[in-house]
Design a protein around this motif. Structure first.
Motif, PDB file in Angstrom:
ATOM      1  N   GLN A   1       0.815  -1.209   0.000  1.00  0.00           N
ATOM      2  CA  GLN A   1       0.000   0.000   0.000  1.00  0.00           C
ATOM      3  C   GLN A   1       0.855   1.267   0.000  1.00  0.00           C
ATOM      4  O   GLN A   1       0.471   2.280  -0.572  1.00  0.00           O
TER       5      GLN A   1
ATOM      6  N   VAL B   1      -8.206   1.796  -1.716  1.00  0.00           N
ATOM      7  CA  VAL B   1      -8.157   2.685  -2.880  1.00  0.00           C
ATOM      8  C   VAL B   1      -6.737   3.214  -3.069  1.00  0.00           C
ATOM      9  O   VAL B   1      -6.207   3.248  -4.183  1.00  0.00           O
ATOM     10  N   GLN B   2      -6.101   3.621  -1.976  1.00  0.00           N
ATOM     11  CA  GLN B   2      -4.713   4.066  -2.057  1.00  0.00           C
ATOM     12  C   GLN B   2      -3.825   2.951  -2.593  1.00  0.00           C
ATOM     13  O   GLN B   2      -2.962   3.173  -3.455  1.00  0.00           O
TER      14      GLN B   2
ATOM     15  N   PHE C   1      -4.593   0.209  -4.454  1.00  0.00           N
ATOM     16  CA  PHE C   1      -4.821  -0.135  -5.855  1.00  0.00           C
ATOM     17  C   PHE C   1      -4.456   1.014  -6.791  1.00  0.00           C
ATOM     18  O   PHE C   1      -4.114   0.777  -7.949  1.00  0.00           O
ATOM     19  N   THR C   2      -4.507   2.239  -6.289  1.00  0.00           N
ATOM     20  CA  THR C   2      -4.024   3.366  -7.091  1.00  0.00           C
ATOM     21  C   THR C   2      -2.516   3.235  -7.300  1.00  0.00           C
ATOM     22  O   THR C   2      -2.007   3.421  -8.422  1.00  0.00           O
TER      23      THR C   2
ATOM     24  N   ARG D   1      -1.856   0.556  -9.785  1.00  0.00           N
ATOM     25  CA  ARG D   1      -2.206   0.994 -11.135  1.00  0.00           C
ATOM     26  C   ARG D   1      -1.126   1.917 -11.707  1.00  0.00           C
ATOM     27  O   ARG D   1      -0.732   1.785 -12.863  1.00  0.00           O
TER      28      ARG D   1
ATOM     29  N   SER E   1      -9.837   3.611  -7.992  1.00  0.00           N
ATOM     30  CA  SER E   1      -8.369   3.545  -8.086  1.00  0.00           C
ATOM     31  C   SER E   1      -7.867   3.815  -9.503  1.00  0.00           C
ATOM     32  O   SER E   1      -6.661   3.822  -9.735  1.00  0.00           O
TER      33      SER E   1
END
Length: 277
Positions: A104, A129-130, A132-133, A136, A198
């Motif tokens: 993360q 979300v952090q 998977f961002t 990505r 994300s």
């Protein structure tokens, strides 16, 4: 559960237990290692990232399929599990390495990864979300994500048998409905929203049902090491007589899953697939 808690958990008793149970877990989850490895074309030159790689089974299975220029990096928050993964990799000639880090918060090189995989490693982020961002951003345009996560507890009776059986005897910690934890991704819509928020596209979250098994001879070891019950049984403050009683009650509760020399069960999971824009 905060990141600090996760780090302490996986760099303490839980991580040690997974190292001790490595042969049992590799046996149990072998179909899922194959499932993820089959998503990598044989001879591929891909740069693959394995998130929450544990002791390295998936990373090694993928690295064995890679061709010239290909490489797999396994990453896990548990230093003990990474140490075991590195030890296992020493006897292999595959293009693989391992990093002890929190996925993360780790700063990845941008657009350096072709394919991200995870076998039950993505449900433990305190800010998914952090996380998977970041994954990505680390993935090149057109690169792909393929991760596995558990569906709901009521669809995974095997995974909750021990705590249900032990509940009258132990004060077990309650499971959190939305994580971080084993069943944090049970809600399909929540997973879809996390991936969309994300920045991933072409998102698919599909049901995967797989029969898994371990040797009947390994059942007691599995119960005594893993999950909420295993955590309490490892606590030296638990009275020896109570520990023996709980272990017997819990092992007996798995009787419906025993099929001769194997203990078999249906694993109900989600397969998460997405593309980096």
């Amino acid at each position: 559960m905060t990141d600090t808690t996760q780090h302490a958990l996986w760099n303490g008793p839980a991580g040690d237990a997974w190292v001790q149970a490595q042969p049992v877990l590799d046996d149990m989850f072998a179909p899922f290692a194959d499932h993820l490895a089959q998503g990598v074309p044989p001879g591929s030159p891909w740069n693959v990232l394995d998130v929450g790689c544990g002791t390295g089974a998936v990373s090694l299975a993928i690295a064995a399929r890679l061709g010239a220029g290909g490489h797999c990096t396994g990453l896990d928050i548990s230093a003990a599990m990474i140490d075991m993964a590195r030890e296992r990799a020493r006897s292999a000639t595959y293009p693989v390495d391992f990093i002890a880090a929190d996925a993360q918060r780790h700063v990845f090189a941008p657009a350096a990864v072709d394919h991200v995989v995870s076998r039950f490693g993505v449900m433990f982020f305190d800010d998914p979300v952090q996380a998977f961002t970041g994954l990505r951003v680390a993935t090149r345009s057109g690169g792909t994500l393929h991760a596995l996560a558990w569906r709901a507890p009521d669809e995974n009776a095997f995974m909750t048998t021990a705590e249900r059986a032990a509940a009258p005897l132990l004060a077990l910690p309650p499971r959190s409905a939305d994580g971080p934890g084993q069943f944090a991704f049970a809600d399909r819509q929540r997973v879809l929203d996390i991936l969309a928020d994300s920045g991933w596209r072409d998102i698919e979250v599909t049901a995967v049902d797989q029969v898994c098994s371990i040797r009947t001879a390994d059942l007691q070891r599995y119960v005594s090491l893993l999950g909420p019950v295993g955590g309490m049984l490892r606590d030296p403050r638990i009275d020896a007589a109570l520990r023996a009683q709980v272990l017997q009650v819990v092992v007996d509760a798995f009787a419906p899953f025993v099929q001769g020399d194997r203990v078999a069960f249906g694993a109900a999971c989600w397969a998460l697939r997405a593309v980096a824009p």
